[in-house]
Each structure stands twice: as structure tokens, then as C-alpha cells.
Design a protein around this motif. Structure first.
Motif, mmCIF file in Angstrom:
data_model
loop_
_atom_site.group_PDB
_atom_site.id
_atom_site.type_symbol
_atom_site.label_atom_id
_atom_site.label_comp_id
_atom_site.label_asym_id
_atom_site.label_seq_id
_atom_site.Cartn_x
_atom_site.Cartn_y
_atom_site.Cartn_z
ATOM 1 N N THR A 358 0.841 -1.194 0.000
ATOM 2 C CA THR A 358 0.000 0.000 0.000
ATOM 3 C C THR A 358 0.879 1.248 0.000
ATOM 4 O O THR A 358 1.878 1.313 0.714
ATOM 5 C CB THR A 358 -0.919 -0.019 1.229
ATOM 6 O OG1 THR A 358 -1.829 -1.116 1.101
ATOM 7 C CG2 THR A 358 -1.701 1.272 1.355
ATOM 8 N N SER A 388 -4.366 -4.327 -1.584
ATOM 9 C CA SER A 388 -5.468 -5.272 -1.731
ATOM 10 C C SER A 388 -6.785 -4.508 -1.676
ATOM 11 O O SER A 388 -6.858 -3.396 -1.140
ATOM 12 C CB SER A 388 -5.424 -6.330 -0.623
ATOM 13 O OG SER A 388 -5.512 -5.724 0.650
ATOM 14 N N ASN A 389 -7.825 -5.085 -2.247
ATOM 15 C CA ASN A 389 -9.145 -4.474 -2.195
ATOM 16 C C ASN A 389 -9.648 -4.434 -0.755
ATOM 17 O O ASN A 389 -9.459 -5.380 0.006
ATOM 18 C CB ASN A 389 -10.138 -5.259 -3.047
ATOM 19 C CG ASN A 389 -9.725 -5.323 -4.507
ATOM 20 O OD1 ASN A 389 -8.935 -4.497 -4.979
ATOM 21 N ND2 ASN A 389 -10.261 -6.292 -5.231
ATOM 22 N N THR A 391 -11.293 -1.724 2.752
ATOM 23 C CA THR A 391 -11.541 -0.438 3.380
ATOM 24 C C THR A 391 -10.262 0.074 4.032
ATOM 25 O O THR A 391 -9.595 -0.659 4.766
ATOM 26 C CB THR A 391 -12.648 -0.542 4.432
ATOM 27 O OG1 THR A 391 -13.853 -0.994 3.802
ATOM 28 C CG2 THR A 391 -12.897 0.796 5.098
ATOM 29 N N ASP A 428 -13.291 3.070 0.588
ATOM 30 C CA ASP A 428 -13.078 1.776 -0.067
ATOM 31 C C ASP A 428 -12.179 1.985 -1.280
ATOM 32 O O ASP A 428 -12.307 2.981 -1.999
ATOM 33 C CB ASP A 428 -14.404 1.161 -0.498
ATOM 34 C CG ASP A 428 -15.267 0.773 0.688
ATOM 35 O OD1 ASP A 428 -14.692 0.362 1.714
ATOM 36 O OD2 ASP A 428 -16.506 0.886 0.595
ATOM 37 N N LEU A 430 -9.837 -0.169 -4.557
ATOM 38 C CA LEU A 430 -9.484 -1.357 -5.325
ATOM 39 C C LEU A 430 -8.048 -1.206 -5.831
ATOM 40 O O LEU A 430 -7.552 -0.090 -6.017
ATOM 41 C CB LEU A 430 -10.434 -1.547 -6.508
ATOM 42 C CG LEU A 430 -11.929 -1.628 -6.203
ATOM 43 C CD1 LEU A 430 -12.718 -1.701 -7.510
ATOM 44 C CD2 LEU A 430 -12.235 -2.831 -5.321
ATOM 45 N N THR A 431 -7.407 -2.303 -6.067
ATOM 46 C CA THR A 431 -6.041 -2.253 -6.598
ATOM 47 C C THR A 431 -5.999 -1.648 -7.993
ATOM 48 O O THR A 431 -4.958 -1.188 -8.442
ATOM 49 C CB THR A 431 -5.431 -3.654 -6.635
ATOM 50 O OG1 THR A 431 -6.264 -4.504 -7.461
ATOM 51 C CG2 THR A 431 -5.355 -4.255 -5.236
ATOM 52 N N THR A 432 -7.154 -1.639 -8.680
ATOM 53 C CA THR A 432 -7.214 -1.113 -10.053
ATOM 54 C C THR A 432 -7.590 0.361 -10.111
ATOM 55 O O THR A 432 -7.676 0.938 -11.200
ATOM 56 C CB THR A 432 -8.229 -1.926 -10.864
ATOM 57 O OG1 THR A 432 -9.505 -1.928 -10.185
ATOM 58 C CG2 THR A 432 -7.757 -3.369 -11.031
ATOM 59 N N ASP A 433 -7.844 0.999 -8.957
ATOM 60 C CA ASP A 433 -8.202 2.422 -8.952
ATOM 61 C C ASP A 433 -7.046 3.265 -9.474
ATOM 62 O O ASP A 433 -5.872 2.914 -9.300
ATOM 63 C CB ASP A 433 -8.540 2.889 -7.526
ATOM 64 C CG ASP A 433 -9.846 2.295 -7.022
ATOM 65 O OD1 ASP A 433 -10.627 1.782 -7.842
ATOM 66 O OD2 ASP A 433 -10.071 2.340 -5.797
#
Length: 518
Positions: A358, A388-389, A391, A428, A430-433
Motif C-alpha cells: 500500500t 489489496s481491495n 476499506t 473503499d 481497489l487495486t485497479t483504482d
């Protein structure tokens, strides 16, 4: 004043963690009340450090009682005092004492008491009169340094960046580092070499048979350490150098300017730059500014600007630095941090041992930073990538800086959070954000208190108390906008790039500020 007997019995009755193990008090028929003061190198322990000081009594090498010092100075006593019950049998062995400083990890073993103390039939009950209490004098030359290490088994990370507080020492001479009770133990001891082939910077100093071959811990250097079981590393000796360390910059690759250095002193120390340290869980590397202390036996990562650059550890604390820390956590552990400093220039590139971890960082001029500087008023992008996906939580803490306006904008959801009212934000991810998720908008009151207006994303933000008239004036003196406001306000303005004067009129009180729209 009445002696409180049996306040502490090797592990009983403490709110904070004790240094010495428990024992079964029922194995011993008697107790000896002991009251005393403590000196270190001839100086009495003072109220600045009494709460971290734990005194223990030993009979024939076994701990028979220990407790933290109490602050009785408010009752007229000159210094904090310890009082405990020491449990003994009829062995007629002399009592010995040790002192442990929980704040620094220093263990004092040898002391001289102001009377002979023996157990058994001839034992002496020490005085209830505080004026005649025993004085334990510990000498700094016999100190040992201890660091508690939690095992890294059972899925726990528990890695430690460590250093030697006693100068050059072979790891085999550090108690519990390589063996426990004379038996080889499972451990890892890594040296970080920025001059190595990229990807091979970490060198494990452990041989095939768990031994250390021709390798000493060096003063001012840091090391990565872990072991399978909970243990206490113990160093004995003293460092006599000046704390100077020579840094390496082997090239322009990612790791080739980073150096793992370590506090060489037996007390907290400081350096003249921002640095990276391990979090308490041993699972992430986090930045800190150079006003933060580097702990006893702690290693940290710094970056070199040139090969052969010299850096010096100092035991003198610098002044407090104005900064805003952005801490990102998932669960209880801080996963990453970014820091904005105010009032002086400071920068530290983003550094990660694991590129997939992260990441919170501040992009500037095409580079990623963990520490950047800012002016009194402005806007700062804050990028974020999730490992990781799930909160996450952003928590904001400031030191020596007063904000009149501090907002976090979530570019994905549109949320606008007033951090002066709520200094944290859960979201929240996501790893793809996309990374450019957030931005900070801020105004400080540390500098020019006449600054009350700034532009944010096309909006004019006004910091104001009470009713006032707001005017926007161009360089030709024309009033482009005039309206009444009550308190702070955010006003949408459609103006061309240029310089404008903002007037805030409250009766006879008129404030004027120049703003630049780009």
C-alpha cells in the motif's frame, strides 16, 4: 508516610509490562520490605524519568521482587523512590539489585548500596523512615542495552531495523542474537548493500550452518533482523565515536542511493534529514522528519545525494518542525505515511522495500515523494495505491502548525472532508483504482495572518468570521464581484488568469489580499 508492602512481586500488580519474569511467591516463606532512592553515576533519578525506571532485587541470581519507581516528590521527598517486598528463604545470600530504563532499553546491573543487605536470620529490614532509606548507586560504565524482539513465526512479520549501541561488535557477542542458552536458534541478519547488483542488495550474514562468518556489526550501520522466537537482544559495552557515517551512492537505480544506517549511541539520536523507519509491527517502512528521534538500537533508511557524503548522528534534539502527517491504515497497523512540512524546505523520495505494498505519496515534477514542503496556502495532490481491495483509513496529525482551513477532496467520490472537524477519512479502494485519488486544500495561520483568501479548483475560498462584504478587484481597479457573506465562504468565479485584489470589508475593518489565478 507509610510503606506499602508487596506492591510488586515479579510480574504482579503492574499496569505496564515488566522487564523481569514472574516467580511463585508461595515458594518463599518470608518477605523483606525494601525502600530506597536510586543514583546513576552519582546523580539521583529525577521526575523526568522515574516512571520508566524499574528496580529489581536478586537473591543468588534469582529475581525475588521488582517494581517501577514512584513519584513522591509532591509529598516533600527530594526524589522518586522505590518500595517493594523482596521474597527470600534461609540461604543467607546477599541481595543484589538491577535497574532497567524502559524508555531507552538500558539495563544497569552493578550497584553499590549504602549498607550491607543479607537474607536469612541476619537479614536487615530496611527503614520505614525515608530519610534513612537505602541508596542504590549504579555506574554507567557497567550498563547493558536490551531490545525485545518478537518472533516472526505464526504468520507475524516482526522484522526489526537494528543497530549496535556499543560500537563494533561481533554478533556472537550479542546475547541471544545467534543462540539461546548456547543452542543455535533460527534467525536472519541482513546487511543492505546499495552498491550490489540491482535486486541483490540484501545480503544475509547467516551461513549455511546458522553461523556468522567474518562479520561484525559496525557503528552507525543498520541491519535487518528477525528470529523465530521472542527474545531480548543484549549488548554490553560503550560507543566512543562521534556518530559520523559515510553514505554510498552507487548509481541512479532505485535502491542505489539508499543507505541503512543506525543510531550508534546508547540514547535516542537525531540526524539532519528525513528518514524511513520500521513500524511497530515490523511490517512496513514509514517516513519521518528529522525532528523525530531515532531510538536506541534503531536502524533507519536515508538517501545520499552523492557518493561519500557524510552524515552525523547527534544526541541534541532540534527544534520542533511544523508538519502534517498523512497516515494510511488497514486494520490496526499503519501501512504507509506521507508528510507535508511548512516553513522550510524538505523533501524525501518515496521508498518501498516491496513495490506492491500500500502506497500513499505526493507527486511532484514527475517524481513520487514521501516528504514535501508547502507554503502557507495551497493545494497538494495526494496519490494512493492499494495493495489489496478493501476499506482503508486516512488519519491526519499535525505538529507546530495551525490551520485555518484544511480539507481533503476525494476525486473519485466527490467527498469534501473538513479535517479540522474530523481528522480522518475512511474509504473503499481497489487495486485497479487510478492513483490520483485525493487532494488537500489548506491555509495556515502560522505566517501572515492577513492571508484570508485563496483559489481552489476555480473557487475562491474565504476564511472569515461574522458578516462582511467581499469584493474582487482587477488590476485596473474595476470591481468584478461584490457580495455579502456570513462566516467563511466558497464562491465560484469565472475570471481569466491574472492578478486580482480581494477586499474583505467588515465595518471599519478592511482586509486586502493579492491572489494569483493561473
Amino acid at each position: 508516610m507509610t510503606l506499602i508492602a508487596a506492591l510488586a512481586i515479579c510480574g504482579f500488580g503492574f499496569a505496564q509490562e515488566t522487564h523481569w519474569p514472574e516467580f511463585n511467591l508461595y515458594d518463599f516463606p518470608n518477605n523483606l520490605p525494601v525502600v530506597g532512592f536510586v543514583q546513576i553515576d552519582g546523580e539521583y533519578v529525577t521526575t523526568d524519568n522515574y516512571a520508566d525506571m524499574e528496580v529489581a532485587a536478586f537473591v543468588n541470581g534469582e529475581c525475588r521482587g521488582h517494581m517501577f519507581m514512584n513519584d513522591y516528590t509532591e509529598d516533600g521527598d527530594p526524589y522518586p523512590i522505590f518500595e517493594m517486598s523482596v521474597y527470600y528463604d534461609n540461604s543467607n545470600e546477599p541481595l543484589t539489585f538491577q535497574l532497567y530504563n524502559h524508555a531507552t532499553g538500558v539495563l544497569y546491573e552493578d550497584c553499590v548500596a549504602n549498607m550491607d543487605i543479607v537474607t536469612g536470620e541476619e537479614h536487615v529490614e530496611l527503614y520505614f523512615d525515608y530519610d534513612e532509606a537505602v541508596v542504590l548507586s549504579f555506574t554507567g560504565s557497567t550498563t547493558g542495552f536490551e531490545k525485545r524482539i518478537v518472533g516472526y513465526g505464526d504468520g507475524n512479520a516482526n522484522w526489526y531495523l537494528i543497530s549496535s549501541p556499543v560500537g563494533q561488535v561481533n554478533p556472537s557477542n550479542v546475547e541471544n542474537m545467534l543462540t539461546k542458552g548456547g543452542v543455535d536458534k533460527t534467525y536472519d541478519l541482513y546487511y543492505f548493500n546499495p552498491a550490489a547488483t540491482p535486486g541483490e542488495e540484501w545480503v544475509n550474514r547467516k551461513g549455511e550452518n546458522n553461523e556468522i562468518v567474518d562479520f561484525d556489526l559496525m557503528p552507525g550501520q543498520g541491519y535487518l533482523y528477525a528470529n523465530l522466537n521472542t527474545d531480548t537482544l543484549r549488548f554490553t559495552g560503550a560507543y566512543e565515536g562521534d556518530g559520523t557515517v559515510t553514505l554510498t551512492k552507487a548509481g541512479e537505480e532505485y535502491f542505489q542511493a539508499w543507505n541503512l544506517v543506525g543510531n550508534p549511541f546508547g540514547v535516542p539520536a537525531y540526524i539532519d534529514r528525513s528518514f524511513y523507519r520500521m513500524n511497530e509491527e515490523g511490517s512496513a517502512i514509514l517516513p519521518d522528519t528529522y525532528s523525530d528521534a531515532i531510538g536506541l538500537m534503531e536502524g533507519v533508511f536515508v538517501i545520499a545525494s552523492e557518493d561519500g557524503e557524510q552524515m552525523t548522528f547527534s544526541t541534541e534534539a532540534p527544534g520542533e518542525k511544523a508538519n502534517l502527517a498523512i497516515n494510511v491504515s488497514q486494520g490496526r497497523s499503519v501501512a504507509d505515511r506521507a508528510i507535508i512540512t511548512f516553513g522550510e524546505s524538505s523533501a524525501l523520495p518515496k521508498f518501498q522495500l516491496n513495490q506492491n505494498s500500500t502506497k500513499v505519496y505526493i507527486p511532484q515534477e514527475g517524481k513520487d515523494y514521501a516528504v514535501v514542503s508547502a507554503g502557507e496556502i495551497g493545494e497538494m495532490p495526494v496519490n494512493f495505491k492499494a495493495e489489496s481491495n478493501g476499506t482503508y483509513n486516512m488519519n491526519f496529525t499535525s505538529e507546530a502548525v495551525n490551520f485555518s482551513y484544511l480539507h481533503l477532496i476525494d476525486n473519485m467520490t466527490g467527498n469534501d472532508v473538513d479535517l479540522l472537524a474530523t481528522p480522518s477519512y475512511s474509504f473503499d479502494a481497489l487495486t485497479t483504482d487510478y492513483a490520483s485519488r485525493f487532494r488537500l486544500v489548506f491555509a495556515t495561520s502560522n505566517g501572515n495572518e492577513d492571508n484570508f483568501a485563496f483559489f481552489n479548483n476555480g473557487n475562491l475560498v474565504i476564511n472569515n468570521d461574522g458578516k462582511a462584504t467581499l469584493q474582487v478587484v482587477d488590476v485596473a481597479g474595476r470591481i468584478l464581484n461584490s457580495e455579502s457573506i456570513n462566516g467563511s465562504a466558497t464562491i465560484k468565479l469565472n475570471v481569466a488568469a491574472g492578478v486580482y485584489m480581494i477586499r474583505l470589508i467588515n465595518g471599519d475593518n478592511v482586509k486586502v489580499q493579492k491572489v494569483v489565478v493561473r
